[in-house]
Motif scaffolding. Structure first.
Motif, PDB file in Angstrom:
ATOM      1  N   ALA A 268     -10.332  -3.223  -0.365  1.00 60.19           N
ATOM      2  CA  ALA A 268     -11.350  -2.349   0.239  1.00 60.19           C
ATOM      3  C   ALA A 268     -11.464  -0.994  -0.449  1.00 60.19           C
ATOM      4  O   ALA A 268     -12.400  -0.250  -0.194  1.00 60.19           O
ATOM      5  CB  ALA A 268     -11.074  -2.167   1.722  1.00 60.19           C
TER       6      ALA A 268
ATOM      7  N   ALA B 150     -13.291   1.021   5.217  1.00 64.33           N
ATOM      8  CA  ALA B 150     -13.001   1.913   4.086  1.00 64.33           C
ATOM      9  C   ALA B 150     -14.173   2.873   3.855  1.00 64.33           C
ATOM     10  O   ALA B 150     -13.972   4.063   3.603  1.00 64.33           O
ATOM     11  CB  ALA B 150     -12.702   1.096   2.834  1.00 64.33           C
TER      12      ALA B 150
ATOM     13  N   ASN C 268       0.814  -1.216   0.000  1.00 62.59           N
ATOM     14  CA  ASN C 268       0.000   0.000   0.000  1.00 62.59           C
ATOM     15  C   ASN C 268       0.846   1.264   0.000  1.00 62.59           C
ATOM     16  O   ASN C 268       0.321   2.365   0.032  1.00 62.59           O
ATOM     17  CB  ASN C 268      -0.981   0.003   1.194  1.00 62.59           C
TER      18      ASN C 268
ATOM     19  N   ALA D 244     -13.386  -4.912   6.392  1.00 65.34           N
ATOM     20  CA  ALA D 244     -12.448  -4.018   5.688  1.00 65.34           C
ATOM     21  C   ALA D 244     -13.241  -3.029   4.830  1.00 65.34           C
ATOM     22  O   ALA D 244     -12.914  -1.837   4.778  1.00 65.34           O
ATOM     23  CB  ALA D 244     -11.482  -4.833   4.825  1.00 65.34           C
TER      24      ALA D 244
ATOM     25  N   LEU E 228      -8.041  -5.819   3.002  1.00 66.19           N
ATOM     26  CA  LEU E 228      -7.746  -4.380   2.984  1.00 66.19           C
ATOM     27  C   LEU E 228      -7.344  -3.919   1.586  1.00 66.19           C
ATOM     28  O   LEU E 228      -7.706  -2.826   1.151  1.00 66.19           O
ATOM     29  CB  LEU E 228      -6.630  -4.046   3.984  1.00 66.19           C
ATOM     30  N   THR E 229      -6.594  -4.777   0.890  1.00 61.91           N
ATOM     31  CA  THR E 229      -6.159  -4.363  -0.456  1.00 61.91           C
ATOM     32  C   THR E 229      -7.357  -4.258  -1.398  1.00 61.91           C
ATOM     33  O   THR E 229      -7.317  -3.523  -2.369  1.00 61.91           O
ATOM     34  CB  THR E 229      -5.120  -5.325  -1.061  1.00 61.91           C
TER      35      THR E 229
ATOM     36  N   LEU F 204      -5.563   0.440  10.583  1.00 64.27           N
ATOM     37  CA  LEU F 204      -6.190  -0.638  11.355  1.00 64.27           C
ATOM     38  C   LEU F 204      -5.164  -1.305  12.263  1.00 64.27           C
ATOM     39  O   LEU F 204      -4.146  -1.808  11.796  1.00 64.27           O
ATOM     40  CB  LEU F 204      -6.791  -1.691  10.408  1.00 64.27           C
TER      41      LEU F 204
ATOM     42  N   THR G 234      -5.111  -8.774   5.332  1.00 58.42           N
ATOM     43  CA  THR G 234      -4.279  -8.018   4.382  1.00 58.42           C
ATOM     44  C   THR G 234      -4.968  -7.968   3.022  1.00 58.42           C
ATOM     45  O   THR G 234      -5.120  -6.897   2.411  1.00 58.42           O
ATOM     46  CB  THR G 234      -2.901  -8.697   4.206  1.00 58.42           C
TER      47      THR G 234
ATOM     48  N   PHE H 165      -1.736  -1.052   7.921  1.00 54.42           N
ATOM     49  CA  PHE H 165      -2.108  -2.272   8.641  1.00 54.42           C
ATOM     50  C   PHE H 165      -1.094  -2.555   9.747  1.00 54.42           C
ATOM     51  O   PHE H 165       0.052  -2.887   9.480  1.00 54.42           O
ATOM     52  CB  PHE H 165      -2.203  -3.439   7.659  1.00 54.42           C
TER      53      PHE H 165
ATOM     54  N   GLU I 262     -13.585 -10.746   7.471  1.00 52.94           N
ATOM     55  CA  GLU I 262     -12.515  -9.813   7.089  1.00 52.94           C
ATOM     56  C   GLU I 262     -12.929  -8.874   5.960  1.00 52.94           C
ATOM     57  O   GLU I 262     -12.752  -7.660   6.052  1.00 52.94           O
ATOM     58  CB  GLU I 262     -11.242 -10.579   6.695  1.00 52.94           C
TER      59      GLU I 262
ATOM     60  N   ILE J  26      -5.108   1.661   3.615  1.00 53.83           N
ATOM     61  CA  ILE J  26      -5.253   1.574   5.072  1.00 53.83           C
ATOM     62  C   ILE J  26      -3.977   0.962   5.651  1.00 53.83           C
ATOM     63  O   ILE J  26      -3.601  -0.156   5.298  1.00 53.83           O
ATOM     64  CB  ILE J  26      -6.495   0.728   5.457  1.00 53.83           C
TER      65      ILE J  26
ATOM     66  N   TYR K 248      -4.725  -4.553  14.517  1.00 56.51           N
ATOM     67  CA  TYR K 248      -5.419  -5.838  14.442  1.00 56.51           C
ATOM     68  C   TYR K 248      -4.863  -6.786  15.494  1.00 56.51           C
ATOM     69  O   TYR K 248      -3.752  -7.304  15.370  1.00 56.51           O
ATOM     70  CB  TYR K 248      -5.222  -6.384  13.016  1.00 56.51           C
TER      71      TYR K 248
END
Ligand code: GLA
Length: 421
Positions: free
Chosen positions: A209, A176, A42, A172, A206-207, A183, A203, A215, A168, A213, A185
């Protein structure tokens, strides 16, 4: 040639071919895995994250009023500007919104115990009645970023709200959609599977979302996350929770030091949040705490009540010279390069051929401590100018070969060393 021999040779050849092809497939897989590198990718965390988190001071007694007032205080005290610039996300943020970049976030206990009918997390009505989206809007309007907390298990550690295990992607997406930037965790009430199985699921979520973000893995060092965390997150806790006392603080930074070689821009060892200002240590001990975190390239996440800062606390957490060591662009974690009983020498390279040095006295009596060039990685004949970053003074002496300082009990001296000849 005997038919049997021909068959045997053909079989052998085909085995060799298939072994070779499966080997090359594995190799290809490995190298593409290496190329992929960070599953998260990210672009965040180019320097250690900075900000404030509710847990160390407020535990579960956190609500939207505290978060909003903290955001206000971070701005009005000037802390948000004073180097507490969350530069790691500056790159992408600059393109969209020129703003201050400082993180604030509620830790555990911000949600209801039960999800809604569609399985979504619900902000706790009694403490976050306006919801997290409204809080994010408020925090963003102050030029700050908003973090949130969840857990790779059935519940979070307080057991007052659900974790994200099995939810998850949904969580996520929720984060977003609320405008969450970070986040944390946690690892409580998990199903017994390894963190290396559970954390990458978030992970990937999140990618997908649709929002960068940061992590922050909080599995307490259980499975040596420094060894695999870089592919999964932007930072990883290396230890159990810090307590607000000298021995806990030192034991934690010692454990964290073991993994120094594995920290780098994009992925940091996290020895837990700061206790500076919470009252359990003396001022000199808090100065040592802040210095060790800074030189160790640890996240600088304040854990005190920034709405009610004493002058002493403010002076520590607003020290721009110390923060600059933490946020140095090289991103190399310092090491404990030498110990002599309770006297320790911590050092690490900085950009511009400079070196950061902490002389730490763990004893209850004063000590004279010497940092030798050969221990701290400075060429033997270098002439060094030393800046005392707590006194804000460049020393008049030019140092050759070593630097010695008298260090009070439970205290440190911190220098930035610059070669001048
Ligand atoms: C764990 C974490 C802490 C904090 C608490 C909240 O102990 O390590 O940092 O988040 O949970 O319950």
């Amino acid at each position: 040639m005997d038919v049997c021999v021909v068959v045997a040779v053909l079989m052998l050849c085909s085995m060799m071919v298939s072994t070779a092809s499966s080997m090359s497939m594995n190799e290809a897989e490995n190298s593409s895995e290496e190329l992929r590198g960070n599953l998260l990718a990210n672009g965040l965390g180019l320097t250690p994250q900075m900000g404030w988190n509710s847990w160390n001071h407020f535990n579960c007694k956190v609500d939207e009023k505290v978060i909003k007032e903290t955001a206000d205080a971070l701005v009005s005290t000037g802390l948000a500007k004073l180097g507490y610039i969350y530069v790691n996300i500056a790159k992408w943020a600059q393109e969209t919104e020129p703003e201050l970049l400082f993180l604030t976030f509620p830790d555990d206990c911000w949600a209801e115990m039960h999800r809604d009918a569609k399985g979504n997390l619900l902000p706790k009505n009694s403490t976050f009645p306006s919801g997290i989206k409204a809080l994010a809007d408020y925090v963003h309007s102050k030029g700050l970023k908003l973090g949130i907390y969840s857990d790779a298990g059935q519940f979070t550690c307080s057991k007052t709200m659900p974790g994200s295990l099995g939810h998850e992607e949904q969580d996520a997406k929720t984060f977003a959609s609320w405008g969450i930037d970070y986040l944390k965790y946690d690892n409580c009430y998990n199903d017994g599977t390894k963190p290396t199985v559970r954390y990458p699921v978030m992970t990937r979520a999140l990618t997908k979302a649709g929002r960068p973000i940061f992590f922050s893995l909080c599995e307490w060092g259980d499975l040596h996350p420094a060894l695999w965390g870089f592919k999964v997150g932007n930072s990883w806790r290396t230890t159990n929770d810090i307590s607000d006392n000298w021995n806990s603080m030192l034991s934690i930074i010692d454990l964290n030091e073991v993994y120094a070689d594995l920290a780098r821009p994009g992925g940091w060892n996290d020895p837990d949040m700061l206790e500076v200002g919470n009252g359990g240590m003396k001022n000199n001990e808090y100065i040592a705490h802040f210095s060790l975190w800074a030189i160790s390239k640890a996240p600088l996440l304040l854990g005190c009540d920034v709405r009610n800062l004493t002058k002493e606390t403010f002076n520590i957490i607003s020290n721009q010279e110390v923060i600059a060591v933490n946020q140095d662009s090289l991103g190399i974690q310092a090491k404990k390069v030498r110990m002599e009983g309770n006297s320790e020498i911590w050092a690490g390279p900085l950009s511009g051929n400079r070196v950061a040095l902490v002389l730490l006295n763990r004893a209850t009596v004063p000590h004279s401590i010497t940092g030798n060039w050969d221990d701290i990685g400075i060429p033997e004949n270098s002439v060094i100018e030393a800046r005392d970053v707590w006194e804000h003074k460049t020393l008049e002496t030019r140092f050759v070969g070593n630097l010695t300082a008298n260090v009070e009990p439970h205290s440190c001296k911190m220098f930035v060393l610059k070669p001048i000849a």
